[in-house]
Design a protein around this motif. Structure first.
Motif, mmCIF file in Angstrom:
data_model
loop_
_atom_site.group_PDB
_atom_site.id
_atom_site.type_symbol
_atom_site.label_atom_id
_atom_site.label_comp_id
_atom_site.label_asym_id
_atom_site.label_seq_id
_atom_site.Cartn_x
_atom_site.Cartn_y
_atom_site.Cartn_z
ATOM 1 N N THR A 191 0.968 -1.422 0.137
ATOM 2 C CA THR A 191 -0.167 -0.080 -0.182
ATOM 3 C C THR A 191 1.154 0.919 0.181
ATOM 4 O OG1 THR A 191 0.043 0.182 2.378
ATOM 5 C CG2 THR A 191 -2.169 -0.683 1.104
ATOM 6 N N ALA A 192 0.481 2.298 -0.562
ATOM 7 C CA ALA A 192 1.061 3.655 -1.112
ATOM 8 C C ALA A 192 1.984 4.071 0.369
ATOM 9 C CB ALA A 192 0.539 3.720 -1.807
ATOM 10 N N SER A 193 0.868 3.950 1.646
ATOM 11 C CA SER A 193 0.679 4.850 2.504
ATOM 12 C C SER A 193 1.822 4.280 3.369
ATOM 13 C CB SER A 193 -0.318 4.833 3.402
ATOM 14 O OG SER A 193 -0.404 3.041 3.231
ATOM 15 N N GLN A 194 3.000 3.428 2.981
ATOM 16 C CA GLN A 194 3.973 2.957 3.860
ATOM 17 C C GLN A 194 4.882 2.348 2.972
ATOM 18 O OE1 GLN A 194 2.764 -0.113 5.949
ATOM 19 N NE2 GLN A 194 3.487 -1.362 5.418
ATOM 20 N N ALA A 195 6.081 2.790 3.660
ATOM 21 C CA ALA A 195 7.458 2.458 3.228
ATOM 22 C C ALA A 195 7.743 0.653 4.120
ATOM 23 C CB ALA A 195 9.063 2.945 3.143
ATOM 24 N N ALA A 254 6.366 18.478 11.167
ATOM 25 C CA ALA A 254 7.063 18.792 10.744
ATOM 26 C C ALA A 254 7.419 17.295 10.393
ATOM 27 C CB ALA A 254 7.956 19.386 11.434
ATOM 28 N N ARG A 255 7.950 17.418 8.892
ATOM 29 C CA ARG A 255 8.134 16.363 7.566
ATOM 30 C C ARG A 255 9.499 16.599 6.948
ATOM 31 N NH1 ARG A 255 6.471 14.703 11.702
ATOM 32 N NH2 ARG A 255 4.663 12.855 11.408
ATOM 33 N N PHE A 256 10.716 16.039 7.074
ATOM 34 C CA PHE A 256 12.163 15.963 5.502
ATOM 35 C C PHE A 256 10.909 15.505 4.064
ATOM 36 C CE2 PHE A 256 14.660 15.027 9.161
ATOM 37 C CZ PHE A 256 15.114 16.038 9.240
ATOM 38 N N PRO A 257 11.015 15.030 3.235
ATOM 39 C CA PRO A 257 10.602 14.878 2.212
ATOM 40 C C PRO A 257 10.102 13.689 1.498
ATOM 41 C CG PRO A 257 12.887 15.905 1.380
ATOM 42 C CD PRO A 257 12.753 16.002 2.960
ATOM 43 N N ASP A 258 8.868 13.158 1.555
ATOM 44 C CA ASP A 258 8.428 11.820 1.768
ATOM 45 C C ASP A 258 7.636 11.522 2.951
ATOM 46 O OD1 ASP A 258 7.929 11.206 -1.440
ATOM 47 O OD2 ASP A 258 10.349 10.555 -1.474
ATOM 48 N N LYS A 259 7.799 12.465 3.792
ATOM 49 C CA LYS A 259 7.461 12.271 4.733
ATOM 50 C C LYS A 259 7.690 11.728 6.536
ATOM 51 C CE LYS A 259 2.186 12.559 3.148
ATOM 52 N NZ LYS A 259 1.035 11.651 3.217
ATOM 53 N N ALA A 260 8.475 11.980 6.063
ATOM 54 C CA ALA A 260 10.560 11.921 6.417
ATOM 55 C C ALA A 260 10.401 11.604 7.772
ATOM 56 C CB ALA A 260 11.468 11.119 5.407
ATOM 57 N N ALA A 309 12.446 6.438 0.772
ATOM 58 C CA ALA A 309 11.006 6.862 1.386
ATOM 59 C C ALA A 309 11.759 6.515 3.029
ATOM 60 C CB ALA A 309 9.877 5.994 1.439
ATOM 61 N N GLY A 310 10.921 6.786 4.062
ATOM 62 C CA GLY A 310 11.173 6.324 5.616
ATOM 63 C C GLY A 310 12.842 6.529 6.104
ATOM 64 N N GLY A 311 13.169 7.681 5.444
ATOM 65 C CA GLY A 311 14.492 8.200 5.473
ATOM 66 C C GLY A 311 15.813 7.476 5.792
ATOM 67 N N ARG A 312 15.500 6.204 4.373
ATOM 68 C CA ARG A 312 16.989 5.352 4.339
ATOM 69 C C ARG A 312 17.699 6.369 4.021
ATOM 70 N NH1 ARG A 312 12.417 1.245 2.928
ATOM 71 N NH2 ARG A 312 11.975 2.466 0.707
#
Length: 586
Positions: free
Chosen positions: A27-31, A401-407, A216-219
């Protein structure tokens, strides 16, 4: 993905293949997280939370040739060419991968996405868009579709896009050169070539979307564990991981550009039909129950028809895991010293702490981007800046607050001046304070903290794009009297009532562009009873309505102009007619 087969699955790979294709789509909502074990999907009509990007569709398993890409003119595959045929990437496809890398380097520098990783996935998923069969805008000349995900050897995913992307209104299929299933594309879709469209069949759009997902997810893809997690999120098969890593390493050793449509096609790839129809339909007792759809087999692991025993002893049986990368590039582009540098310890081992290299306090309005970003510097015991240090920035607080792609976390490598710059930081919708903490990855050292304040967005100035009377009755009055009916108007903005809109009412001589206040005719009275022909500071009420004060007349007859104007220039002209009183009845 096209399920074309050159031979049987290698013994021992069948279980992995069946497991991989039975997973349902991410699902597109999570890494994705790294799976502790490969699991079978229980099936179902909708994508499960741990489903891979490609929905578990089959993929090409050709492996790189044993020889590395050589110097120009030395290739045994293509004499006189720039390198081995397998190292040739179609021009538009290569440009799309590099454009995606550049975009992510700007929006999410902590990810450290290399374009060669996109190329490796594109090779395994679609054979580089079928050898670069794309038009000048990067859209495939014909659709690249995976098999129907109907639960027969694959995950069962009923239609989620009304067939808009895959042409299938009963079940989903993986689509395009990077093989997104429609439900996943709906979340990660991107416009990679700036044409205003987001099309999974366009290599620019698909490559950028794939890059965003991998990051995604700050990787941090310069870290082997993060790299493995990202690839496994595309397809939950360890065999898939090894295949992608083998091409990743191969492409890092050198590639060259070839014309579109001339790239090497994976073994068994047909050109005369849908990709989801296997060419090898022979009956074979050793073929897995899923029909062999878990992998696309090619020449990489041995000759077609090789026995399981021959493959087990083959030196090309399967690429092993790639050792963790010890190098990286920060803002200054300085490589990290690796363990092979005997005279210099690894950068992180030399660092004694971090210090702020930018303002301690950051400010932004809710919903907007911070103009300043956290920047930290790594120093050793002598106070010398240290390059090549991985610094993690973590958002601590509940403002959204978030970094790109909601990280909420991002890792950036220090440059030659020892500094690392955090990715772009977007304020959430909630006002308040939060902290961005910078730490050295893998070390328990002094951190560098930045206080960030999100200020509430100012209420928008009341605006109106239309003014209109609430009555159609003509406005008439006798001389030396007053208008019996009050003048009432309504203000709206984008079709909705506009409250609190400032309005000016003025009696004017004409409707010209530069009207002059009239010195005769209808007038208002101020609080002291004096005659005035311009009223300011009038405001519409909560319902967007404004009722003007009483309008009086003098001894002049005729048609007069009353103009109402808002602060942003919206206006309404109203005619006022003044007549001599009717003679008394006889």
């Amino acid at each position: 993905m096209a399920a074309q087969f050159g031979r049987r699955l290698r013994k021992g790979a069948a279980t992995t293949a069946v497991t991989a294709v039975a997973m349902a789509a991410l699902t597109a909502s999570q890494a994705p997280a790294l799976l502790g074990s490969e699991r079978h999907s229980a099936g179902g009509s909708q994508p499960a939370n741990d489903t891979p990007i490609d929905g578990g569709s089959p993929y090409h398993t050709d492996l790189p040739p044993l020889n590395s890409p050589g110097k120009p003119g030395t290739s045994p595959d293509l004499p006189g060419a720039k390198g081995p045929a397998e190292a040739g990437l179609p021009a538009t496809v290569l440009a799309a991968y590099k454009k995606a890398e550049s975009a992510l380097a700007s929006s999410n520098p902590g990810c450290n996405l290399p374009w060669e990783l996109l190329a490796a996935i594109g090779k395994v998923e679609s054979g580089q868009a079928r050898g670069g069969a794309v038009d000048t805008e990067g859209t495939t000349l014909r659709p690249i579709l995976g098999p129907q995900l109907n639960g027969k050897g694959f995950a069962r995913i009923t239609d989620t896009d009304d067939g808009a992307y895959d042409g299938d209104t009963t079940h989903d299929r993986a689509v395009g050169p990077m093989q997104f299933i429609p439900s996943t594309w709906a979340n990660w879709r991107s416009d990679g070539n700036g044409d205003g469209e987001m099309n999974p069949n366009n290599i620019y759009d698909a490559a950028l979307a794939a890059g965003r997902y991998l990051c995604a997810g700050g990787r941090d893809l310069s870290v082997q564990a993060d790299l493995d997690r990202a690839i496994l999120g595309y397809n939950h098969s360890r065999e898939y991981l090894r295949t992608v890593l083998s091409w990743f390493e191969y492409y890092k050793k050198g590639t060259h550009e070839v014309p579109d449509g001339t790239g090497v096609l994976p073994v068994g790839t047909g050109t005369d039909g849908d990709d989801d129809v296997p060419k090898d339909t022979g009956k074979d007792k050793d073929r897995p129950r899923d029909g062999g759809k878990g992998h696309r087999e090619g020449k990489g692991e041995g000759a077609p028809g090789a026995s399981p025993a021959e493959e087990e002893n083959s030196p090309r049986r399967s690429p092993g895991p790639v050792p963790p990368k010890t190098g990286g590039h920060g803002e200054g582009g300085t490589p990290t010293p690796g363990p092979g540098d005997p005279d210099q310890p690894a950068p992180a081992a030399r660092v004694t702490g971090l210090e702020r290299a930018a303002a301690r306090e950051l400010r932004a309005v809710a919903g907007e981007e911070f103009t300043e970003r956290p920047r930290a510097r790594a120093r050793d015991a002598a106070g010398t800046p240290v390059a090549g240090v991985r610094v993690q920035y973590e958002i601590r607080g509940e403002t959204g607050a978030r970094f790109p792609d909601k990280a909420v976390r991002a890792t950036v490598v220090t440059g030659s001046d020892g500094t690392s710059l955090a990715p772009k930081l977007l304020a959430g919708e909630k006002a308040g304070q939060f902290t961005v903490r910078a730490t050295v990855v893998g070390r328990d050292l002094r951190s560098a903290d930045f206080t960030a304040t999100v200020e509430a967005a100012p209420a928008p100035d009341p605006r109106a794009d239309a003014l209109a009377r609430t009555s159609d009755e003509p406005l008439k009055a006798d001389t030396d009297s007053a208008f019996a009916d009050p003048v009432e108007v309504g203000a709206t903005y984008e079709g909705k009532s506009a409250a609190g809109v400032p309005v000016t009412a003025a009696m004017l001589t004409s409707d010209s562009d530069q009207p002059v206040e009239n010195d005769k005719g209808p007038y208002f009275k101020d609080q002291n009873g004096r005659t005035v022909r311009t009223l300011e500071a009038l405001t519409t009420d909560a319902n967007g309505l404004l009722k003007l004060p009483k309008i009086f007349t003098d001894d002049h007859t005729g048609t007069f102009l009353l103009r109402l104007t808002t602060a942003d220039g919206t206006s309404l002209d109203i005619e006022l007619t003044v007549e001599e009183p009717a003679p008394p009845a006889q």
